[in-house]
Write an enzyme that holds these catalytic residues in place. Structure first.
Site, PDB file in Angstrom:
ATOM      1  N   SER A  77      52.265  41.440  17.346  1.00 51.68           N
ATOM      2  CA  SER A  77      51.322  42.227  16.555  1.00 51.68           C
ATOM      3  C   SER A  77      49.969  41.525  16.612  1.00 51.68           C
ATOM      4  CB  SER A  77      51.795  42.270  15.095  1.00 51.68           C
ATOM      5  OG  SER A  77      50.784  42.758  14.257  1.00 51.68           O
TER       6      SER A  77
ATOM      7  N   TYR B 194      55.529  37.965   7.878  1.00 53.03           N
ATOM      8  CA  TYR B 194      55.331  38.780   9.083  1.00 53.03           C
ATOM      9  C   TYR B 194      54.352  38.098  10.044  1.00 53.03           C
ATOM     10  CZ  TYR B 194      54.529  43.043  11.872  1.00 53.03           C
ATOM     11  OH  TYR B 194      54.443  43.964  12.893  1.00 53.03           O
TER      12      TYR B 194
HETATM   13  N1  NAD Z   1      54.004  50.086  13.195  1.00 50.13           N
HETATM   14  C1  NAD Z   1      52.963  49.283  13.373  1.00 50.13           C
HETATM   15  O1  NAD Z   1      51.828  49.578  12.928  1.00 50.13           O
HETATM   16  C2  NAD Z   1      53.117  47.999  14.145  1.00 50.13           C
HETATM   17  C3  NAD Z   1      51.970  47.251  14.461  1.00 50.13           C
HETATM   18  C4  NAD Z   1      52.123  46.074  15.202  1.00 50.13           C
HETATM   19  C5  NAD Z   1      53.360  45.682  15.648  1.00 50.13           C
HETATM   20  N2  NAD Z   1      54.465  46.422  15.325  1.00 50.13           N
HETATM   21  C6  NAD Z   1      55.762  45.974  15.829  1.00 50.13           C
HETATM   22  O2  NAD Z   1      56.321  46.997  16.640  1.00 50.13           O
HETATM   23  C7  NAD Z   1      57.720  46.779  16.726  1.00 50.13           C
HETATM   24  C8  NAD Z   1      58.449  48.110  16.591  1.00 50.13           C
HETATM   25  O3  NAD Z   1      58.280  48.600  15.269  1.00 50.13           O
HETATM   26  P1  NAD Z   1      57.902  50.111  14.934  1.00 50.13           P
HETATM   27  O4  NAD Z   1      56.587  50.088  14.263  1.00 50.13           O
HETATM   28  O5  NAD Z   1      58.083  50.965  16.101  1.00 50.13           O
HETATM   29  O6  NAD Z   1      58.965  50.414  13.775  1.00 50.13           O
HETATM   30  P2  NAD Z   1      60.251  51.341  13.668  1.00 50.13           P
HETATM   31  O7  NAD Z   1      60.851  51.032  12.359  1.00 50.13           O
HETATM   32  O8  NAD Z   1      59.908  52.759  13.953  1.00 50.13           O
HETATM   33  O9  NAD Z   1      61.193  50.789  14.836  1.00 50.13           O
HETATM   34  C9  NAD Z   1      61.849  49.544  14.727  1.00 50.13           C
HETATM   35  C10 NAD Z   1      63.325  49.730  14.999  1.00 50.13           C
HETATM   36  O10 NAD Z   1      63.951  48.436  14.879  1.00 50.13           O
HETATM   37  C11 NAD Z   1      65.205  48.621  14.244  1.00 50.13           C
HETATM   38  N3  NAD Z   1      65.654  47.378  13.615  1.00 50.13           N
HETATM   39  C12 NAD Z   1      65.220  46.816  12.463  1.00 50.13           C
HETATM   40  N4  NAD Z   1      65.926  45.723  12.177  1.00 50.13           N
HETATM   41  C13 NAD Z   1      66.839  45.573  13.175  1.00 50.13           C
HETATM   42  C14 NAD Z   1      67.878  44.645  13.416  1.00 50.13           C
HETATM   43  N5  NAD Z   1      68.135  43.640  12.574  1.00 50.13           N
HETATM   44  N6  NAD Z   1      68.627  44.797  14.529  1.00 50.13           N
HETATM   45  C15 NAD Z   1      68.403  45.833  15.380  1.00 50.13           C
HETATM   46  N7  NAD Z   1      67.448  46.764  15.183  1.00 50.13           N
HETATM   47  C16 NAD Z   1      66.668  46.631  14.091  1.00 50.13           C
HETATM   48  C17 NAD Z   1      64.955  49.726  13.219  1.00 50.13           C
HETATM   49  O11 NAD Z   1      66.158  50.358  12.816  1.00 50.13           O
HETATM   50  C18 NAD Z   1      64.025  50.656  13.991  1.00 50.13           C
HETATM   51  O12 NAD Z   1      64.753  51.673  14.648  1.00 50.13           O
HETATM   52  C19 NAD Z   1      58.070  45.753  15.640  1.00 50.13           C
HETATM   53  O13 NAD Z   1      58.283  44.494  16.245  1.00 50.13           O
HETATM   54  C20 NAD Z   1      56.819  45.721  14.784  1.00 50.13           C
HETATM   55  O14 NAD Z   1      56.661  44.493  14.120  1.00 50.13           O
HETATM   56  C21 NAD Z   1      54.379  47.571  14.577  1.00 50.13           C
END
Ligand code: NAD
Length: 320
Positions: free
Chosen positions: A144, A157
């Site tokens: 991130s 985080y």
């Molecule tokens: N959404 C944002 O604005 C944002 C910004 C920067 C980085 N990120 C990063 O992007 C990545 C994806 O997140 P997203 O935003 O698409 O969220 P999301 O919740 O839509 O997808 C994340 C997925 O990970 C799964 N998950 C959570 N814990 C888990 C575990 N212990 N074992 C297996 N699966 C697990 C969830 O069930 C979910 O389906 C993450 O690493 C997040 O930190 C997100």
């Protein structure tokens, strides 16, 4: 990696958001995709999307903090596809926010356990298998922009994501001789379901120091309904992988953002610089309509402490 046809791709968090976007883009590019996710409903929805399409997608329910289950998932991939993945995408992540001084051990154990521990589990499980298979490949981890800096209400985080950036630098250097590329993607906002993270928080880690209610979850859901589209983001990641980039920064003004960030680090190394950074934080808060208080939070209570943590004094914070 430039040719994705027939390659096995293992995507953690592949049932939703950024991970599902990757499953769509890399299956379209010819990969045989495994989506691993802790949420069965996310896996089911993702598989429903792929049903009837030409894509070869296989789902595994996995809590990536469970090392035994992770090893079993890796065995299953080899059994089904005859090979460990050539493309590993460590994408799953969770978040929760509140003042650093309110954070409990459980807040750290959960967020670091998934966002850092889950990545470590992926690396320790798959890297030896990928090397032994001798087919080269690529590993990309979703970090991130928050990994480049701390935040008063983002401690677990930000710490996890900073560690992940650093970890990927180490693996980038170590895996080059094996023909395995390494990337770390550092997005700002993604349209996703991450606002619901708390639903997968294990019971034994449910003691949070933050204010997490139906209202804050609803606020988070709205917040994450904006941001980069996961398919567009996966396209940017794919280009980064093709170019063998370590850092993939999916925003147009990346160079200026990084220069400002390193200026911030330099500033914090002198007393005058610290004052300058304080002023900048106040100006930014002013622009966001927070009355010049960089630490105040919104009406939703997102980013506030649990009400009974009396040492967290919002009004004292506002006066400083
Ligand atoms: N959404 C944002 O604005 C944002 C910004 C920067 C980085 N990120 C990063 O992007 C990545 C994806 O997140 P997203 O935003 O698409 O969220 P999301 O919740 O839509 O997808 C994340 C997925 O990970 C799964 N998950 C959570 N814990 C888990 C575990 N212990 N074992 C297996 N699966 C697990 C969830 O069930 C979910 O389906 C993450 O690493 C997040 O930190 C997100």
């Amino acid at each position: 990696m430039k040719d994705f046809a027939g390659k096995v791709a293992f995507i953690t968090g592949g049932g939703s958001g950024a991970g599902l976007g990757q499953a769509k883009v890399f299956s379209e590019a010819g990969c045989r995709v495994v989506i691993a996710d802790i949420r069965q409903d996310h896996l089911d929805e993702a598989m429903a999307y792929f049903r009837g399409k030409k894509a070869e997608v296989y789902a595994i329910k996995l809590d990536l903090t469970d090392r035994k289950a992770y090893a079993a998932a890796a065995d299953e991939v080899e059994k089904v596809f005859g090979s460990p993945p050539q493309l590993l995408l460590n994408t799953a992540g969770v978040n929760t926010f509140g003042p650093a001084e309110a954070s409990t051990f459980e807040d750290y154990d959960w967020v670091l356990g998934v966002c850092l521990g889950g990545v470590i589990n992926g690396m320790v499980t798959f890297v030896p298998r990928m090397i032994k298979a001798g087919k080269g490949g690529h590993i990309a981890t979703v970090s991130s922009w928050g990994g480049f800096m701390g935040g008063a209400t983002t401690a677990p985080y930000s710490a996890a994501k900073a560690a992940v950036n650093n970890l990927m630098e180490s693996y980038y250097l170590a895996l080059k001789p094996y023909g395995i590329g390494v990337s770390v993607l550092c997005p700002t906002g993604i349209k996703s379901n991450i606002g619901e993270s708390t639903y997968t928080r294990p019971r034994h880690l449910d003691n949070t120091g933050y204010n997490v209610t139906d209202k804050t979850i609803e606020f988070m859901r709205k917040h994450y309904s904006y941001g980069v589209d996961p398919v567009d983001l996966a396209g940017i990641l794919k280009r980064g992988i093709e170019n063998e980039q370590l850092y993939v920064l999916p925003f147009t003004n990346a160079e200026q953002m990084l220069r400002d960030n390193f200026q911030r680090v330099l500033d914090f190394s002198t007393p005058e610089g610290c004052r300058r950074q304080d002023d900048l934080a106040r100006q930014r808060a002013e622009q966001r309509g927070r009355g010049g208080d960089p630490y105040s939070t919104t009406d939703s209570g997102w980013g506030k402490a649990r009400a009974d943590l009396t040492w967290v004094n919002e009004s004292a914070r506002a006066k400083k």
